[in-house]
Design a protein around this motif. Structure first.
Motif, PDB file in Angstrom:
ATOM      1  N   VAL A   1       0.820  -1.221   0.000  1.00  0.00           N
ATOM      2  CA  VAL A   1       0.000   0.000   0.000  1.00  0.00           C
ATOM      3  C   VAL A   1       0.852   1.268   0.000  1.00  0.00           C
ATOM      4  O   VAL A   1       0.369   2.334  -0.354  1.00  0.00           O
ATOM      5  CB  VAL A   1      -1.021   0.050   1.165  1.00  0.00           C
TER       6      VAL A   1
ATOM      7  N   MET B   1      -1.909   3.649   6.313  1.00  0.00           N
ATOM      8  CA  MET B   1      -2.765   2.694   5.621  1.00  0.00           C
ATOM      9  C   MET B   1      -2.273   1.266   5.887  1.00  0.00           C
ATOM     10  O   MET B   1      -3.060   0.348   6.079  1.00  0.00           O
ATOM     11  CB  MET B   1      -2.725   2.981   4.121  1.00  0.00           C
TER      12      MET B   1
ATOM     13  N   ASP C   1      -3.438   0.105   9.229  1.00  0.00           N
ATOM     14  CA  ASP C   1      -4.845  -0.331   9.161  1.00  0.00           C
ATOM     15  C   ASP C   1      -4.949  -1.726   8.550  1.00  0.00           C
ATOM     16  O   ASP C   1      -5.660  -2.588   9.059  1.00  0.00           O
ATOM     17  CB  ASP C   1      -5.667   0.641   8.297  1.00  0.00           C
ATOM     18  N   VAL C   2      -4.244  -1.926   7.447  1.00  0.00           N
ATOM     19  CA  VAL C   2      -4.325  -3.219   6.761  1.00  0.00           C
ATOM     20  C   VAL C   2      -3.790  -4.328   7.670  1.00  0.00           C
ATOM     21  O   VAL C   2      -4.391  -5.402   7.771  1.00  0.00           O
ATOM     22  CB  VAL C   2      -3.549  -3.186   5.430  1.00  0.00           C
TER      23      VAL C   2
ATOM     24  N   ARG D   1      -5.646  -8.507   1.635  1.00  0.00           N
ATOM     25  CA  ARG D   1      -6.247  -7.257   2.133  1.00  0.00           C
ATOM     26  C   ARG D   1      -5.501  -6.050   1.606  1.00  0.00           C
ATOM     27  O   ARG D   1      -6.114  -5.016   1.306  1.00  0.00           O
ATOM     28  CB  ARG D   1      -6.251  -7.241   3.660  1.00  0.00           C
TER      29      ARG D   1
ATOM     30  N   ASP E   1      -6.538  -5.552  -1.938  1.00  0.00           N
ATOM     31  CA  ASP E   1      -7.894  -4.984  -1.974  1.00  0.00           C
ATOM     32  C   ASP E   1      -7.854  -3.486  -1.708  1.00  0.00           C
ATOM     33  O   ASP E   1      -8.549  -2.713  -2.352  1.00  0.00           O
ATOM     34  CB  ASP E   1      -8.790  -5.649  -0.920  1.00  0.00           C
ATOM     35  N   ARG E   2      -7.029  -3.091  -0.737  1.00  0.00           N
ATOM     36  CA  ARG E   2      -6.950  -1.684  -0.382  1.00  0.00           C
ATOM     37  C   ARG E   2      -6.383  -0.863  -1.540  1.00  0.00           C
ATOM     38  O   ARG E   2      -6.917   0.190  -1.900  1.00  0.00           O
ATOM     39  CB  ARG E   2      -6.091  -1.512   0.883  1.00  0.00           C
TER      40      ARG E   2
ATOM     41  N   ARG F   1      -8.978  -0.453  -4.168  1.00  0.00           N
ATOM     42  CA  ARG F   1     -10.029   0.485  -3.778  1.00  0.00           C
ATOM     43  C   ARG F   1      -9.543   1.926  -3.962  1.00  0.00           C
ATOM     44  O   ARG F   1     -10.242   2.769  -4.498  1.00  0.00           O
ATOM     45  CB  ARG F   1     -10.417   0.220  -2.325  1.00  0.00           C
ATOM     46  N   GLU F   2      -8.304   2.158  -3.488  1.00  0.00           N
ATOM     47  CA  GLU F   2      -7.725   3.494  -3.654  1.00  0.00           C
ATOM     48  C   GLU F   2      -7.649   3.866  -5.128  1.00  0.00           C
ATOM     49  O   GLU F   2      -7.937   4.985  -5.521  1.00  0.00           O
ATOM     50  CB  GLU F   2      -6.305   3.538  -3.067  1.00  0.00           C
TER      51      GLU F   2
END
Lengths: 196, 235
Positions: free
Chosen positions: A49, A54, A57-58, A91, A94-95, A98-99
């Protein structure tokens, strides 16, 4: 959550043992699991990421997911560490996607803006992915062609789909697919030779 | 998609298929021994790519506390069927669930009641931080929980929900508990919370959820509901 008797975890207890115990609802056992893996989980998330908060969080979400899914962990299908890192990788990907979708949306909305934004591909393609690979992965990667290596790195570390990779690398979709598969086959050979 | 699905095995191994392609390839995989074998042979590559040689220096200071907070409020999945048949697992499916589900449907037909969640043993800061995270999600939705003045806030993209407010008194030895009602009719346990002021949050809990229900349970909470719900909110 009820109290558990397990205080100190003896050395002989493996990560697999702890994750299996966690899968039976033992939160203390899971503490041993996340303490042993969270640093690597965080680094993997950060590598994908590319943003410390971030990534945090992940990493948090990934290890909570590992707790939630611990009853499904099957040691016959792989190590506890690989199982956890796979959750974290998914994950993180995925993040990133999404970004990317949000960025695409903004770009579409701002398409009349005078300053054209550099396409993402320019940045992801140019990144130095080797810098943070383990020595054995670097050695195995060195056996690939540049194009094979780019395809693997874009997929694994940048979360690009094979369709996006074909655009990033300006090759037909079929070529991208084949390149990724051939690259994995070559990496498998290189890694198993190194191992033996 | 492609006339030769075998070609996608490499992209699948790296996670480089979009969701539709992934579903399609997995359908192919279930009937193709060749692809399953090839996929398994790539494990050694994927495991190596996941590794690094770095030390642990970069670890954020409060990550462990955040994980602990998440674990404290997150129920585990129902184990696979084989595991359920062994002795040590309590399946969530069963008579009380059917009863609860019917009751949820009945409640939904009437009107909203309120619910609040409290996370047992979680430092309040972590719960509040999680609640803020949910509130800041672009798709955050706030509704009355139906218990006292409590509000439920949830985000489907985050897959998380939380609640806060003030709830009516309970008898000694009782607690409120939240339940996650899934599309397939299963019910997962959510956090418990006490009467009075409370804040609760359940990250990573809504993957298949269609409703959140609240019931009154014995202190410590239950693995499956033991009483009819006093409130339910469709998501």
């Amino acid at each position: 959550m009820d109290g558990r008797h397990l205080r100190a975890v003896p050395d002989a207890v493996t990560l697999e043992d702890s994750l299996l115990a966690a899968g039976r609802g033992d939160a203390n056992a899971f503490e041993a699991v996340y303490k042993a893996t969270m640093a690597q989980v965080y680094r993997l998330a950060e590598r994908v990421v590319r943003d410390p908060s971030m990534a945090e969080d992940v990493a948090q979400e990934a290890l909570v997911e590992a707790w939630r899914k611990a009853p499904e962990f099957d040691p016959a299908r792989g190590s506890a560490k690989a199982w956890i890192l796979t959750i974290a990788h998914r994950r993180a990907i995925d993040r990133v996607r999404r970004e990317q979708r949000q960025r695409d949306q903004h770009e579409t909305e701002a398409s009349f803006a005078p300053e054209p934004v550099a396409p993402l591909a320019d940045t992801v393609v140019d990144r130095d992915y080797a810098a943070r690979q383990s020595a054995r992965v670097r050695a195995a990667m060195a056996t690939l062609t540049d194009k094979q290596r780019s395809a693997v790195e874009l997929a694994f570390y940048a979360g690009r789909t094979h369709t996006e990779i074909s655009a990033d690398l300006a090759v037909p979709l079929g070529t991208a697919k084949t390149r990724i598969r051939d690259a994995l086959t070559a990496l498998r050979s290189a890694l198993t030779e190194v191992d033996s | 998609m492609s006339e030769n699905p075998h070609e996608l095995v490499g992209a699948y191994a790296l996670g480089a298929l979009d969701p539709a392609e992934t579903a399609e390839f997995e359908a192919h995989l279930s009937g193709c021994d060749t692809c399953r074998e090839e996929l398994a042979s790539f494990d050694v590559v994927i495991d190596a790519l996941l590794e690094d040689d770095e030390d642990d220096a970069k670890l954020p200071a409060n990550l462990a506390a955040r994980i602990a907070a998440g674990v404290a409020v997150t129920p585990q999945v129902t184990p696979p069927v084989a595991a359920q048949e062994s002795s040590n697992v309590v399946p969530f499916l069963g008579r009380p669930l059917v009863r609860l589900f019917a009751a949820v449907a009945a409640l939904l037909a009437v009107a909203g009641i309120g619910v609040a969640l409290l996370s047992l043993g979680t430092p309040k800061d972590a719960t509040l931080a999680e609640l803020d995270r949910i509130r800041e999600a672009p798709d955050a939705t706030t509704v009355a929980l139906g218990v006292g003045d409590a509000e439920l806030v949830y985000s489907k993209t985050l897959g998380a929900f939380g609640a806060t407010g003030t709830t009516p008194a309970l008898e000694a030895g009782q607690t409120y508990q939240l339940w996650i009602v899934n599309a397939d009719g299963t019910i997962d346990p959510g956090p418990t919370f006490p009467a009075g002021d409370f804040t609760a949050a359940a990250p990573d809990s809504l993957a298949d959820a269609v409703a959140i229900a609240v019931s009154v349970e014995p202190q410590g909470g239950s693995l499956q509901p033991t009483t009819d719900p006093i409130s339910a909110v469709t998501l």
